[in-house]
Motif scaffolding. Structure first.
Motif, PDB file in Angstrom:
ATOM      1  N   ASP A   9       1.107  -1.501  -0.147  1.00  0.00           N
ATOM      2  CA  ASP A   9      -0.283  -0.202  -0.013  1.00  0.00           C
ATOM      3  C   ASP A   9       1.265   1.566  -0.240  1.00  0.00           C
ATOM      4  N   GLY A  11       1.058   4.603   0.737  1.00  0.00           N
ATOM      5  CA  GLY A  11      -0.069   5.564   0.397  1.00  0.00           C
ATOM      6  C   GLY A  11       1.266   7.062   0.683  1.00  0.00           C
ATOM      7  N   GLU A 136      -5.836   2.121  -4.083  1.00  0.00           N
ATOM      8  CA  GLU A 136      -6.058   1.456  -2.533  1.00  0.00           C
ATOM      9  C   GLU A 136      -7.328   1.583  -2.327  1.00  0.00           C
ATOM     10  N   ASP A 154     -11.164   5.959   1.620  1.00  0.00           N
ATOM     11  CA  ASP A 154      -9.655   5.964   2.057  1.00  0.00           C
ATOM     12  C   ASP A 154      -9.818   7.005   2.551  1.00  0.00           C
TER      13      ASP A 154
HETATM   14 MG   LIG Z   1      -4.081   4.830   2.178  1.00  0.00          MG
END
Ligand SMILES: [Mg+2]
Ligand SMILES: Nc1ncnc2c1ncn2[C@@H]1O[C@H](COP(=O)(O)OP(=O)(O)O)[C@@H](O)[C@H]1O
Length: 334
Positions: A9, A11, A136, A154
């Motif tokens: 992930d 981010g 995501e 998210d």
């Molecule tokens: Mg995230």
């Protein structure tokens, strides 16, 4: 030869990784480069990653390549993204030998999955052998087996990504990226505190600590008293009202985006969508956020909102699951 599956992930603020060998790692999505010869001499490195970079930030230029929810495509940002991925993969798979292979599914902010997909695939060459780039929020849905009508929200640091699920692969119309997210809230909170107490000394780290520990969005709360300094002198300040007001500034735009995705959906399924809103990401830890979004949906006909259990890892867990299950033709061979 062994094949390792990894779910990543990637981010705007944090990168997490989960492997088929049971590893779980997390790091900050930043790279620091020494500012000058003195810092280079002191740190004895070309670059520092994650927490180490943050701890030495005074002598570094910090690069957050995905901070805006898309990957910046200048050479330094691309190289930085590569370093982040390379490092976390190497840490997770120390046992990997030269003829082993790595298959990676990488979840990135929704907008990046659309506009930077090619660049992400190119920079992963040499790091992994097969790659799948997904958004995501889709990875989050995958982690909790929600492929039926539901809406994933998210809430990260740089962006809040929304994704409408309807039993098949979501496309660009099903997704929205907002910049109303953790960093926005940090900004609002800084300004609100300074407005009320103009002389207190604040840093981004202090604000983040206050938000993560005390942030809330319900009607009544115990007074929130925090210790801050004025010209170095510590004192307690009551920030209950400003904290609540700042946090609420996050929920209204999110509810509006939820409503837009519901309103433009097949009318027969709108009810189901609005009653299955699932909040994930670090922002889902804000106390009372599920109720607050639910309440502001009241103005649009109501809804039902829940938060995921594992806000930290569900993105990379979903990516790993996809990695194991996705058929051949969804992958890019490198
Ligand atoms: Mg995230
Ligand atoms: N308890 C909490 N309350 C409010 N916000 C939080 C809490 N814990 C983390 N956050 C915020 O969540 C954001 C990070 O979420 P994350 O999902 O890791 O982001 P990204 O995927 O964009 O890297 C940061 O802004 C962080 O301050």
């Amino acid at each position: 030869m062994t094949i390792f599956h990894v779910g990543i992930d990637l981010g705007t603020s944090r990168t997490t990784l989960t492997t088929s060998t049971g590893q779980r790692l997390t790091t900050m999505s930043c790279v620091g480069y020494p500012k000058d010869v003195i810092s280079q001499k002191r740190l004895k490195k070309d670059h520092l990653l994650g927490a180490e970079a943050l701890n030495n930030r005074l002598s570094l230029n910090l690069i957050w390549p995905l901070a805006d929810g898309v990957m910046r495509e200048d050479a330094l940002s691309v190289a930085s993204t590569k370093l982040i991925l390379q490092d976390i993969i190497a840490q997770a798979l120390p046992e990997k030998s030269a003829n082993d292979q790595i298959y990676a599914a990488i979840g990135v902010p929704a907008q990046a999955s659309i506009s930077n997909k090619k660049a992400l695939i190119t920079l992963s060459q040499g790091l992994v052998d097969k790659i799948l780039v997904v958004s995501e929020p889709f990875a989050v849905a995958y982690s909790i087996d929600r492929f039926d009508e539901c809406l994933i929200v998210d809430i990260g640091a740089g962006t809040t990504d929304l994704c409408r699920m309807h039993g098949s692969m979501p496309d660009a119309d099903d997704q929205r990226t907002l910049t109303y997210a953790g960093n926005f809230l940090d900004n609002e909170l800084t300004q609100a505190i300074l407005h009320k107490f103009p002389k207190v000394q604040l840093t981004p780290q202090i604000i983040k600590r206050i938000k993560e520990k005390h942030g809330f969005v319900y009607d009544v709360s115990e007074p929130v008293l925090v210790k801050l300094t004025e010209q170095g002198i510590p004192k307690e300040y009551d920030i209950t009202d400003v904290l609540r007001a700042s946090c609420l500034k996050l929920t209204d735009p999110i509810s509006q985006a939820v409503q837009q995705l519901v309103g433009s959906f097949d009318p027969d399924f709108q009810e189901k969508l609005r009653n299955n809103v699932i909040v994930a990401g670090g922002g889902s830890r804000l106390k009372g956020i599920d109720n607050a979004i639910e309440k502001s949906l009241g103005a649009y006909g109501g809804g039902s909102v829940t938060c995921v259990q594992d806000a930290e890892y569900c993105g990379s867990v979903g990516a790993l699951k996809m990695c194991v299950e996705m058929p051949e033709d969804y992958w890019e061979n490198l």
